[in-house]
Each structure stands twice: as structure tokens, then as C-alpha cells.
Design an enzyme around this catalytic site. Structure first.
Site, PDB file in Angstrom:
ATOM      1  N   GLU A 149     -30.331  -2.983-108.601  1.00 57.06           N
ATOM      2  CA  GLU A 149     -31.374  -3.770-109.259  1.00 57.06           C
ATOM      3  C   GLU A 149     -30.856  -4.907-110.120  1.00 57.06           C
ATOM      4  O   GLU A 149     -31.325  -6.054-109.996  1.00 57.06           O
ATOM      5  CB  GLU A 149     -32.311  -2.858-110.077  1.00 57.06           C
ATOM      6  CG  GLU A 149     -33.281  -2.031-109.257  1.00 57.06           C
ATOM      7  CD  GLU A 149     -32.693  -0.759-108.703  1.00 57.06           C
ATOM      8  OE1 GLU A 149     -31.450  -0.608-108.708  1.00 57.06           O
ATOM      9  OE2 GLU A 149     -33.463   0.088-108.235  1.00 57.06           O
TER      10      GLU A 149
HETATM   11  N1  CAA Z   1     -35.793  -3.948 -96.960  1.00 56.73           N
HETATM   12  C1  CAA Z   1     -36.245  -4.321 -95.762  1.00 56.73           C
HETATM   13  N2  CAA Z   1     -35.554  -4.162 -94.614  1.00 56.73           N
HETATM   14  C2  CAA Z   1     -34.359  -3.551 -94.695  1.00 56.73           C
HETATM   15  C3  CAA Z   1     -33.835  -3.106 -95.925  1.00 56.73           C
HETATM   16  C4  CAA Z   1     -34.605  -3.314 -97.086  1.00 56.73           C
HETATM   17  N3  CAA Z   1     -34.218  -2.897 -98.295  1.00 56.73           N
HETATM   18  N4  CAA Z   1     -32.617  -2.546 -95.696  1.00 56.73           N
HETATM   19  C5  CAA Z   1     -32.410  -2.628 -94.375  1.00 56.73           C
HETATM   20  N5  CAA Z   1     -33.456  -3.236 -93.765  1.00 56.73           N
HETATM   21  C6  CAA Z   1     -33.614  -3.535 -92.348  1.00 56.73           C
HETATM   22  C7  CAA Z   1     -32.738  -4.702 -91.934  1.00 56.73           C
HETATM   23  O1  CAA Z   1     -33.382  -5.915 -92.221  1.00 56.73           O
HETATM   24  C8  CAA Z   1     -32.559  -4.439 -90.466  1.00 56.73           C
HETATM   25  O2  CAA Z   1     -33.717  -4.868 -89.802  1.00 56.73           O
HETATM   26  P1  CAA Z   1     -33.570  -5.624 -88.362  1.00 56.73           P
HETATM   27  O3  CAA Z   1     -33.021  -4.574 -87.440  1.00 56.73           O
HETATM   28  O4  CAA Z   1     -34.988  -6.021 -88.055  1.00 56.73           O
HETATM   29  O5  CAA Z   1     -32.657  -6.764 -88.569  1.00 56.73           O
HETATM   30  C9  CAA Z   1     -32.524  -2.902 -90.397  1.00 56.73           C
HETATM   31  O6  CAA Z   1     -33.129  -2.432 -91.589  1.00 56.73           O
HETATM   32  C10 CAA Z   1     -31.136  -2.333 -90.321  1.00 56.73           C
HETATM   33  O7  CAA Z   1     -30.394  -2.890 -91.398  1.00 56.73           O
HETATM   34  P2  CAA Z   1     -28.929  -3.520 -91.214  1.00 56.73           P
HETATM   35  O8  CAA Z   1     -28.796  -4.112 -89.855  1.00 56.73           O
HETATM   36  O9  CAA Z   1     -28.663  -4.402 -92.374  1.00 56.73           O
HETATM   37  O10 CAA Z   1     -28.058  -2.188 -91.270  1.00 56.73           O
HETATM   38  P3  CAA Z   1     -26.582  -2.019 -91.835  1.00 56.73           P
HETATM   39  O11 CAA Z   1     -26.181  -0.623 -91.513  1.00 56.73           O
HETATM   40  O12 CAA Z   1     -25.698  -3.130 -91.395  1.00 56.73           O
HETATM   41  O13 CAA Z   1     -26.739  -2.158 -93.424  1.00 56.73           O
HETATM   42  C11 CAA Z   1     -27.734  -1.710 -95.554  1.00 56.73           C
HETATM   43  C12 CAA Z   1     -27.529  -1.224 -94.112  1.00 56.73           C
HETATM   44  C13 CAA Z   1     -26.386  -1.703 -96.315  1.00 56.73           C
HETATM   45  C14 CAA Z   1     -28.702  -0.725 -96.179  1.00 56.73           C
HETATM   46  C15 CAA Z   1     -28.278  -3.171 -95.552  1.00 56.73           C
HETATM   47  O14 CAA Z   1     -29.398  -3.214 -94.663  1.00 56.73           O
HETATM   48  C16 CAA Z   1     -28.718  -3.632 -96.910  1.00 56.73           C
HETATM   49  O15 CAA Z   1     -27.898  -4.082 -97.707  1.00 56.73           O
HETATM   50  N6  CAA Z   1     -30.044  -3.563 -97.171  1.00 56.73           N
HETATM   51  C17 CAA Z   1     -30.622  -4.089 -98.424  1.00 56.73           C
HETATM   52  C18 CAA Z   1     -30.366  -3.138 -99.572  1.00 56.73           C
HETATM   53  C19 CAA Z   1     -30.996  -3.653-100.844  1.00 56.73           C
HETATM   54  O16 CAA Z   1     -30.531  -4.615-101.445  1.00 56.73           O
HETATM   55  N7  CAA Z   1     -32.088  -2.982-101.291  1.00 56.73           N
HETATM   56  C20 CAA Z   1     -32.790  -3.322-102.530  1.00 56.73           C
HETATM   57  C21 CAA Z   1     -32.273  -2.419-103.654  1.00 56.73           C
HETATM   58  S1  CAA Z   1     -32.936  -2.821-105.209  1.00 56.73           S
HETATM   59  C22 CAA Z   1     -34.374  -1.934-105.346  1.00 56.73           C
HETATM   60  O17 CAA Z   1     -34.614  -0.987-104.649  1.00 56.73           O
HETATM   61  C23 CAA Z   1     -35.280  -2.496-106.411  1.00 56.73           C
HETATM   62  C24 CAA Z   1     -36.473  -1.739-106.795  1.00 56.73           C
HETATM   63  O18 CAA Z   1     -36.611  -0.541-106.736  1.00 56.73           O
HETATM   64  C25 CAA Z   1     -37.598  -2.476-107.404  1.00 56.73           C
END
Ligand code: CAA
Length: 264
Positions: A149
């Protein structure tokens, strides 16, 4: 008997109940189980759906990741199809809105149950907070925890900050949150963020074994003991000792009354 409650499906959740054990599964594997407000509201409904005999609640994610945090499309102009964009922070209803989201996490601390997060792969942001909302965490070796976050310009606000500080202490909690670095399963075990760290293929088996061990203790004693332990940190030794006496008296009186009813 296993009961499937499918009405949570639209929120991306599945709840199955089998005797004393309920399993909550995040079911958006195509999004790495990213969470939406609907999912948080769905989670908040679950305690109202649980039969009274449920003693252990396992929280897990479908697919390779436990949960990739909030669905990041919530922050885009397009949003997530079917999801309300929510109130702006300036709106007087904002506080109640977030309290509603937090309700999805808070029930996992209820003394009537023991909650176990079964974590494989990523537990990021809201996902890490969901794991922290549980009483116990069992991690597969590939688990990765990250409080993302602050790196996104937000504070963790889904009840994760208190258990994090309680478990790892203030300095480490500051370090983990303000660097937003990823903690692997081995380090999580060393920091006390996991009660068990197991090979990837043994996650389910380990959770089942832990569940069976938990269910072996007397139900009333288990519930009363969790209630005692949960409040220990906010009481003085005198207060806690008094609470122990009161809890013991209540437990034994209830048992005695039960035995008398059975004898008549
Ligand atoms: N939101 C929406 N879509 C997401 C997602 C998320 N948080 N995390 C993954 N996805 C989706 C990707 O966009 C991808 O979709 P497509 O196949 O359509 O492209 C699919 O899931 C698979 O993801 P990756 O190809 O990226 O998979 P990976 O194994 O290479 O990586 C991961 C996995 C490390 C989780 C990476 O997807 C990532 O970094 N995701 C974002 C994580 C993030 O920053 N989350 C927010 C945290 S802060 C929070 O949660 C705040 C709050 O409470 C208010």
C-alpha cells in the site's frame, strides 16, 4: 455433510462447510484473486451463514496466488465491470464505507472460531492483510508476502496494521511497510508470520492436520481460551488473572449445568 453456498459466487467467493470446518476460497484465479468491494462485502456476510458448530475457518485462494491485493482496475477510469466506484474520501460516508470493507476481515478473529490462512504464492496488499486477519497462517514455500500500500500512496486499511505490529514488532513493521518489500516464506516463518512453512505440495495436507489437532480440544474450553488470549495484551497481569478465574468459573458452571440436564 458438505454444504455449498453458491450465492457468494458473484462476489468471487466460495464457501463450503463440512461439519466443524468451513473453507472460504477466493475464486478469481484469472486475476490472481484480486479483491473488489463486492468481495469484501461478501466476506462480511460469511459469519452470518456459518452453522454454529463451525470451529475452524480456512481461508485460501484458488490457483497459484493467495491474493494479489485490490483489483488495480478500481484505480482506473474504467473501473471493474459491475463494481460500484465507491465514495470519495471527502464524502462523509467514506469512513462507514471502509468500516464495511473491514467487516469482511474482522470476523475472522471471533473467539468462536480459529481461522487459518492457507497461503500459496502471492499475498500482496489487501491479500497480505487478509492473511494477517486470520489467527494462524500456513505458508507454502513459494509464498510471498508484501504490504504494497505505501508504495501505491495508500495506508494499509483493511485491519492489517495491528496484527502485523503484534506479530513482528514496531521496528520490523515500519521496515516492511515503508519499504513495501517482499518477504519470502522462510523469512515469514522466522518473523513469526507463519505457524508452519511447508513444501508447496503439502499445504492442504498440513492445514488438514492442523485443523484436526485444533478440533481435538474441547469446544467450550477452546473458545473461552481464545477469548482470554485475544485480550491478554490489553490487560495488566492482575486483570488477566481475574479474567482467567472468571472464564474458568463460567466454563465449569456451564459444564456442570449441562451434566445435570443430561442426568435428569
Ligand atoms: N488487480 C487486477 N488484476 C490483477 C492483479 C490486481 N491486483 N494482480 C494480477 N492481476 C491480473 C493481471 O493483470 C493478469 O491479467 P491478464 O492475464 O489479463 O494480463 C493476471 O492477473 C495474471 O497476472 P500476472 O500475469 O501479472 O501474473 P504474474 O505471476 O506474472 O504476477 C503478481 C503476479 C506478482 C501478483 C502481479 O500480477 C502483480 O504484481 N499484481 C499487482 C499486485 C498489486 O500491486 N496489488 C495491489 C496491492 S495494494 C492493495 O491491495 C491496496 C488496498 O487494499 C486498498
Amino acid at each position: 455433510m458438505s454444504v455449498e453456498l453458491t450465492d457468494l459466487g458473484t462476489a468471487g467467493l466460495e464457501l463450503s462447510v463440512s461439519g466443524a470446518v468451513a473453507t472460504v476460497t477466493l475464486m478469481r484465479r484469472e486475476r490472481r484473486n484480486a479483491m473488489t468491494p463486492s468481495m469484501w462485502h461478501g466476506l462480511a456476510q460469511i459469519p452470518g451463514k456459518l452453522p454454529g458448530e463451525v470451529r475452524v475457518v480456512v481461508v485460501t485462494g484458488d490457483g497459484p496466488s493467495f491474493c494479489a491485493g485490490i483489483d488495480l482496475r478500481m484505480f482506473t477510469p474504467e473501473g471493474v465491470p459491475g463494481e460500484d466506484r465507491g465514495l470519495s474520501a471527502a464524502d462523509p460516508g467514506f469512513d462507514a464505507q471502509v468500516a464495511g470493507y473491514q467487516a469482511g476481515f474482522r470476523w475472522l478473529r471471533d473467539p468462536s472460531i480459529v481461522s487459518i490462512a492457507a497461503v500459496r504464492g502471492h499475498a500482496i496488499g489487501a491479500g497480505f492483510q487478509l492473511a494477517l486477519a486470520c489467527d494462524l497462517r500456513v505458508l507454502a514455500e513459494d509464498a510471498e508476502l508484501c504490504m504494497k500500500e505505501p508504495a501505491l500512496g495508500l495506508v494499509p486499511d483493511l485491519t492489517g496494521t495491528k496484527p502485523l505490529v503484534d506479530i513482528v514488532g514496531l521496528p520490523r513493521a515500519i521496515e516492511l511497510c515503508l519499504t513495501a518489500r517482499t518477504v519470502d516464506a522462510q523469512e515469514a516463518g522466522r518473523l513469526g508470520l507463519a505457524e508452519r512453512v511447508v513444501p508447496n505440495g503439502e499445504l492442504e495436507k498440513t492445514v488438514k492436520e492442523l485443523t484436526a489437532q485444533l478440533l481435538r480440544t474441547d469446544v467450550d474450553a477452546a473458545r473461552a481460551t481464545k477469548a482470554l488470549l485475544t485480550r491478554a495484551h490489553e490487560r495488566t497481569l492482575d486483570e488477566q488473572a481475574a479474567a482467567e478465574r472468571a472464564a474458568q468459573a463460567k466454563l465449569l458452571q456451564a459444564r456442570q449445568a449441562n451434566q445435570q440436564v443430561q442426568a435428569t
